[in-house]
Design a protein around this motif. Structure first.
Motif, PDB file in Angstrom:
ATOM      1  N   ALA A  10      22.172  49.642  13.510  1.00 13.30           N
ATOM      2  CA  ALA A  10      22.604  48.251  13.620  1.00 13.30           C
ATOM      3  C   ALA A  10      24.080  48.114  14.009  1.00 13.30           C
ATOM      4  CB  ALA A  10      22.353  47.524  12.299  1.00 13.30           C
ATOM      5  N   LEU A  11      24.930  49.036  13.573  1.00 14.37           N
ATOM      6  CA  LEU A  11      26.370  48.879  13.741  1.00 14.37           C
ATOM      7  C   LEU A  11      27.053  49.833  14.709  1.00 14.37           C
ATOM      8  CD1 LEU A  11      27.483  48.381  10.027  1.00 14.37           C
ATOM      9  CD2 LEU A  11      27.155  46.635  11.768  1.00 14.37           C
ATOM     10  N   ALA A  12      26.493  50.995  14.934  1.00 16.15           N
ATOM     11  CA  ALA A  12      27.217  52.058  15.638  1.00 16.15           C
ATOM     12  C   ALA A  12      27.694  51.649  17.029  1.00 16.15           C
ATOM     13  CB  ALA A  12      26.358  53.318  15.723  1.00 16.15           C
ATOM     14  N   GLY A  13      26.831  51.051  17.814  1.00  9.46           N
ATOM     15  CA  GLY A  13      27.210  50.701  19.185  1.00  9.46           C
ATOM     16  C   GLY A  13      28.375  49.741  19.251  1.00  9.46           C
ATOM     17  N   SER A  14      28.271  48.615  18.568  1.00 13.31           N
ATOM     18  CA  SER A  14      29.340  47.617  18.617  1.00 13.31           C
ATOM     19  C   SER A  14      30.603  48.111  17.921  1.00 13.31           C
ATOM     20  CB  SER A  14      28.881  46.292  18.022  1.00 13.31           C
ATOM     21  OG  SER A  14      28.535  46.443  16.678  1.00 13.31           O
ATOM     22  N   LEU A  15      30.434  48.863  16.843  1.00 16.31           N
ATOM     23  CA  LEU A  15      31.597  49.399  16.137  1.00 16.31           C
ATOM     24  C   LEU A  15      32.349  50.404  17.006  1.00 16.31           C
ATOM     25  CD1 LEU A  15      33.276  49.486  13.581  1.00 16.31           C
ATOM     26  CD2 LEU A  15      31.690  51.176  12.669  1.00 16.31           C
ATOM     27  N   ALA A  16      31.621  51.288  17.657  1.00 15.09           N
ATOM     28  CA  ALA A  16      32.256  52.274  18.543  1.00 15.09           C
ATOM     29  C   ALA A  16      32.978  51.578  19.687  1.00 15.09           C
ATOM     30  CB  ALA A  16      31.218  53.252  19.072  1.00 15.09           C
ATOM     31  N   ASP A  17      32.382  50.542  20.260  1.00 12.09           N
ATOM     32  CA  ASP A  17      33.033  49.795  21.345  1.00 12.09           C
ATOM     33  C   ASP A  17      34.341  49.176  20.874  1.00 12.09           C
ATOM     34  OD1 ASP A  17      30.947  50.410  23.050  1.00 12.09           O
ATOM     35  OD2 ASP A  17      29.952  48.452  22.819  1.00 12.09           O
ATOM     36  N   ARG A  18      34.325  48.593  19.689  1.00  9.24           N
ATOM     37  CA  ARG A  18      35.539  47.955  19.171  1.00  9.24           C
ATOM     38  C   ARG A  18      36.621  48.976  18.851  1.00  9.24           C
ATOM     39  NH1 ARG A  18      34.182  43.135  15.129  1.00  9.24           N
ATOM     40  NH2 ARG A  18      36.341  42.682  15.651  1.00  9.24           N
ATOM     41  N   ILE A  19      36.227  50.118  18.301  1.00  9.82           N
ATOM     42  CA  ILE A  19      37.207  51.165  17.994  1.00  9.82           C
ATOM     43  C   ILE A  19      37.832  51.694  19.274  1.00  9.82           C
ATOM     44  CG2 ILE A  19      37.468  53.522  17.127  1.00  9.82           C
ATOM     45  CD1 ILE A  19      35.359  52.767  14.973  1.00  9.82           C
ATOM     46  N   HIS A  20      37.017  51.961  20.273  1.00  4.81           N
ATOM     47  CA  HIS A  20      37.543  52.499  21.536  1.00  4.81           C
ATOM     48  C   HIS A  20      38.407  51.477  22.285  1.00  4.81           C
ATOM     49  CE1 HIS A  20      35.686  56.380  21.304  1.00  4.81           C
ATOM     50  NE2 HIS A  20      34.506  55.832  21.055  1.00  4.81           N
ATOM     51  N   ALA A  21      38.134  50.189  22.104  1.00  7.62           N
ATOM     52  CA  ALA A  21      38.972  49.164  22.726  1.00  7.62           C
ATOM     53  C   ALA A  21      40.371  49.141  22.102  1.00  7.62           C
ATOM     54  CB  ALA A  21      38.320  47.794  22.586  1.00  7.62           C
ATOM     55  N   GLN A  22      40.443  49.369  20.796  1.00 10.17           N
ATOM     56  CA  GLN A  22      41.726  49.340  20.087  1.00 10.17           C
ATOM     57  C   GLN A  22      42.425  50.696  20.063  1.00 10.17           C
ATOM     58  OE1 GLN A  22      43.279  46.578  18.654  1.00 10.17           O
ATOM     59  NE2 GLN A  22      41.700  45.476  19.784  1.00 10.17           N
ATOM     60  N   ALA A  23      41.632  51.767  20.063  1.00 11.38           N
ATOM     61  CA  ALA A  23      42.182  53.128  19.959  1.00 11.38           C
ATOM     62  C   ALA A  23      41.390  54.053  20.880  1.00 11.38           C
ATOM     63  CB  ALA A  23      42.099  53.598  18.520  1.00 11.38           C
ATOM     64  N   PRO A  24      41.669  54.002  22.192  1.00 12.01           N
ATOM     65  CA  PRO A  24      40.858  54.747  23.160  1.00 12.01           C
ATOM     66  C   PRO A  24      40.874  56.265  22.974  1.00 12.01           C
ATOM     67  CG  PRO A  24      42.777  53.733  24.213  1.00 12.01           C
ATOM     68  CD  PRO A  24      42.729  53.234  22.812  1.00 12.01           C
ATOM     69  N   ASP A  25      41.862  56.807  22.298  1.00 11.05           N
ATOM     70  CA  ASP A  25      41.929  58.265  22.116  1.00 11.05           C
ATOM     71  C   ASP A  25      41.257  58.736  20.833  1.00 11.05           C
ATOM     72  OD1 ASP A  25      43.318  58.565  24.504  1.00 11.05           O
ATOM     73  OD2 ASP A  25      45.256  58.277  23.527  1.00 11.05           O
ATOM     74  N   VAL A  26      40.652  57.821  20.084  1.00  7.33           N
ATOM     75  CA  VAL A  26      39.992  58.168  18.832  1.00  7.33           C
ATOM     76  C   VAL A  26      38.516  58.445  19.098  1.00  7.33           C
ATOM     77  CG1 VAL A  26      39.275  57.269  16.583  1.00  7.33           C
ATOM     78  CG2 VAL A  26      41.584  56.844  17.415  1.00  7.33           C
ATOM     79  N   ASP A  27      38.040  59.566  18.605  1.00  4.29           N
ATOM     80  CA  ASP A  27      36.620  59.909  18.700  1.00  4.29           C
ATOM     81  C   ASP A  27      35.940  59.515  17.395  1.00  4.29           C
ATOM     82  OD1 ASP A  27      36.691  61.082  21.252  1.00  4.29           O
ATOM     83  OD2 ASP A  27      37.401  62.968  20.421  1.00  4.29           O
ATOM     84  N   VAL A  28      34.786  58.872  17.524  1.00  2.00           N
ATOM     85  CA  VAL A  28      34.012  58.480  16.357  1.00  2.00           C
ATOM     86  C   VAL A  28      32.690  59.219  16.417  1.00  2.00           C
ATOM     87  CG1 VAL A  28      32.958  56.581  15.094  1.00  2.00           C
ATOM     88  CG2 VAL A  28      35.054  56.203  16.374  1.00  2.00           C
ATOM     89  N   VAL A  29      32.355  59.894  15.337  1.00  5.15           N
ATOM     90  CA  VAL A  29      31.094  60.630  15.244  1.00  5.15           C
ATOM     91  C   VAL A  29      30.287  60.000  14.122  1.00  5.15           C
ATOM     92  CG1 VAL A  29      30.032  62.866  14.794  1.00  5.15           C
ATOM     93  CG2 VAL A  29      32.198  62.743  16.048  1.00  5.15           C
ATOM     94  N   PHE A  30      29.053  59.630  14.425  1.00  5.40           N
ATOM     95  CA  PHE A  30      28.176  59.020  13.435  1.00  5.40           C
ATOM     96  C   PHE A  30      27.193  60.070  12.939  1.00  5.40           C
ATOM     97  CE2 PHE A  30      29.635  55.577  16.140  1.00  5.40           C
ATOM     98  CZ  PHE A  30      30.060  54.653  15.204  1.00  5.40           C
ATOM     99  N   LEU A  31      27.112  60.222  11.629  1.00  7.83           N
ATOM    100  CA  LEU A  31      26.221  61.189  11.000  1.00  7.83           C
ATOM    101  C   LEU A  31      25.250  60.484  10.070  1.00  7.83           C
ATOM    102  CD1 LEU A  31      28.980  63.724   9.911  1.00  7.83           C
ATOM    103  CD2 LEU A  31      27.449  63.954  11.866  1.00  7.83           C
TER     104      LEU A  31
END
Length: 55
Positions: A10-31
């Motif tokens: 439910a959240l991963a796609g939109s959350l990852a988009d928002r994180i990358h918009a604010q912090a493009p060099d941050v990698d997010v891994v969902f487990l």
């Protein structure tokens, strides 16, 4: 980031988009959540754990 599969779906796609918009060099891994209340956050293996503790 670790959480229940339903929550991540439910959240991963939109959350990852928002994180990358604010912090493009941050990698997010969902487990997926393995064991409720497991030691991963205390051991530094997971930075964020989302879910419900207890029944």
């Amino acid at each position: 980031m670790r959480g229940t599969e339903l929550l991540l779906v439910a959240l991963a796609g939109s959350l990852a988009d928002r994180i990358h918009a604010q912090a493009p060099d941050v990698d997010v891994v969902f487990l997926p959540e393995v064991v409720e209340g497991g030691p991963a956050p205390r051991q530094g293996l997971v930075d964020v754990e989302l879910g419900v503790l207890g029944p």
